[in-house]
Structure formats: structure tokens, C-alpha cells
Design a protein around this motif. Sequence first.
Motif, short mmCIF file in Angstrom:
data_model
loop_
_atom_site.label_atom_id
_atom_site.label_comp_id
_atom_site.label_asym_id
_atom_site.label_seq_id
_atom_site.Cartn_x
_atom_site.Cartn_y
_atom_site.Cartn_z
N ASP A 58 8.03 -44.18 -14.94
CA ASP A 58 8.93 -44.96 -14.10
C ASP A 58 8.12 -45.60 -12.98
O ASP A 58 7.29 -44.94 -12.35
CB ASP A 58 10.01 -44.06 -13.49
CG ASP A 58 10.89 -43.40 -14.54
OD1 ASP A 58 11.14 -44.03 -15.58
OD2 ASP A 58 11.33 -42.26 -14.30
N ILE A 59 8.35 -46.88 -12.74
CA ILE A 59 7.63 -47.60 -11.69
C ILE A 59 8.34 -47.39 -10.36
O ILE A 59 9.51 -47.72 -10.21
CB ILE A 59 7.54 -49.10 -12.02
CG1 ILE A 59 6.78 -49.32 -13.33
CG2 ILE A 59 6.87 -49.86 -10.87
CD1 ILE A 59 6.79 -50.76 -13.83
N LEU A 60 7.62 -46.83 -9.39
CA LEU A 60 8.14 -46.63 -8.05
C LEU A 60 7.82 -47.82 -7.16
O LEU A 60 8.65 -48.24 -6.35
CB LEU A 60 7.57 -45.35 -7.43
CG LEU A 60 7.86 -44.06 -8.20
CD1 LEU A 60 7.09 -42.90 -7.60
CD2 LEU A 60 9.35 -43.78 -8.22
N LEU A 109 3.59 -44.64 -9.98
CA LEU A 109 4.47 -44.27 -11.08
C LEU A 109 4.80 -42.78 -11.00
O LEU A 109 4.13 -42.04 -10.28
CB LEU A 109 3.75 -44.51 -12.42
CG LEU A 109 3.08 -45.85 -12.66
CD1 LEU A 109 2.16 -45.78 -13.88
CD2 LEU A 109 4.13 -46.92 -12.86
N ASN A 110 5.79 -42.37 -11.75
CA ASN A 110 5.99 -40.95 -12.01
C ASN A 110 6.33 -40.79 -13.48
O ASN A 110 6.82 -41.71 -14.12
CB ASN A 110 7.07 -40.33 -11.11
CG ASN A 110 8.44 -40.90 -11.34
OD1 ASN A 110 8.80 -41.90 -10.74
ND2 ASN A 110 9.23 -40.28 -12.21
N TYR A 111 5.98 -39.58 -13.99
CA TYR A 111 6.40 -39.29 -15.36
C TYR A 111 7.91 -39.43 -15.39
O TYR A 111 8.59 -39.03 -14.45
CB TYR A 111 5.99 -37.88 -15.78
CG TYR A 111 4.54 -37.76 -16.16
CD1 TYR A 111 4.05 -38.42 -17.28
CD2 TYR A 111 3.67 -36.99 -15.42
CE1 TYR A 111 2.72 -38.31 -17.63
CE2 TYR A 111 2.34 -36.87 -15.77
CZ TYR A 111 1.87 -37.54 -16.87
OH TYR A 111 0.56 -37.44 -17.21
N ILE A 115 9.65 -36.61 -10.62
CA ILE A 115 9.10 -37.25 -9.43
C ILE A 115 7.88 -36.51 -8.87
O ILE A 115 7.07 -37.10 -8.17
CB ILE A 115 10.20 -37.43 -8.35
CG1 ILE A 115 9.78 -38.45 -7.31
CG2 ILE A 115 10.60 -36.11 -7.74
CD1 ILE A 115 9.72 -39.86 -7.81
N SER A 116 7.70 -35.23 -9.20
CA SER A 116 6.54 -34.50 -8.67
C SER A 116 5.23 -34.90 -9.36
O SER A 116 4.16 -34.71 -8.80
CB SER A 116 6.74 -32.99 -8.77
OG SER A 116 6.74 -32.57 -10.11
N GLN A 117 5.32 -35.44 -10.56
CA GLN A 117 4.13 -35.90 -11.28
C GLN A 117 3.92 -37.37 -10.96
O GLN A 117 4.55 -38.24 -11.54
CB GLN A 117 4.30 -35.71 -12.78
CG GLN A 117 4.34 -34.28 -13.22
CD GLN A 117 2.97 -33.64 -13.15
OE1 GLN A 117 1.97 -34.22 -13.56
NE2 GLN A 117 2.93 -32.43 -12.63
#
Length: 167
Positions: A58-60, A109-111, A115-117
Motif C-alpha cells: 500500500d502506498i502511504l 509503503l507498507n505491506y 502498517i508496522s511493516q
Amino acid sequence: MNEQIVITFGNEKILTELKAAHPDRDLMMYQALSQPGEFMLLDHSGKDSVFKAPVFYDILSHSGEDKWDGFISFSTLDLNFDQQKVFDARINKLRTNGLPDGMHSIYSLNYHKDISQRIILGTWDDYADFELWKNSSDEFIPKEYRDSPNFYSHEAYYTPAKTKKTQ
């Protein structure tokens, strides 16, 4: 802005065939810098995945102008809630102050749904520019994180694969 980047891994032949089967996508094939036989296919289209074994990111946030035909870096960090806030502030500062020499774009990004990755994806002119920035700057991964035995990080580097013609 797209909401996701999707990648998959495989051997050169299978990924080359998959890329050829989807000419409507700008699928980018890369070779791992540290493992010459490892290949990755990256889809930055934001469309539904065409991969059988996709890895979704996912693009943050995103800054810069992408240059997908150069060197790319993936840096994965496992961050608790407080570390995420500090890290996000560092990434936002980097984006606001301008990207380092040789960096074309940066993605936070996050996996997918974890959100922690956190993953930082950078598009660069070449590995030397990335290495210079990484080794001369504490703005990316703070020393206190790097020195902590409880801190997990992993880096992977890719260059565009020189694909062979399929027969």
C-alpha cells in the motif's frame, strides 16, 4: 496517485513470459543485485494484479519523478507505533527538503494491511548514489534503530533485467 505497487518473484523465463502476456501493462523486470538468478516483476499501474503470487504494498506517500528503468532499492523496517511516527516525520522531511542526489523518487509503503511493516522504495540513477546517501546520512534509518537488537530491517537492491527474447 496509485494506491498500490505489486511485485512477484520467479525465474527469468516465467517472468519474461508473464510480461509478454500483458503488453498493456508497463511491467518492469529486475534482477537482484546480490543474487544474479533472482528476478522480480513490478507493476506500478495501480490496476488489479495479473500475478498468481502477488506481494501487495500500500502506498502511504510518494515524491519525485519515477525512473523505473534504473536502480531501485527496497528497505523494509519493522516499526512499533512510536517508531512509525518518528520515521514518518523523517520521510516527510526528506520529501519536503528535496531528494538526495541521484534519487528520482521515493515511496513510503507498507505491506498490504500491515502498517508496522514499512518499506521505502527508491528509484535511483545507480547503486553508487544510493550507497553514498545511505552511508553519509542518518536521516533514513536513525543510528538508535540500527544499533538496537530489537530493530528489524532488510534491504534488497535491483537493477533492470536484460531480458532475452522468448522463442
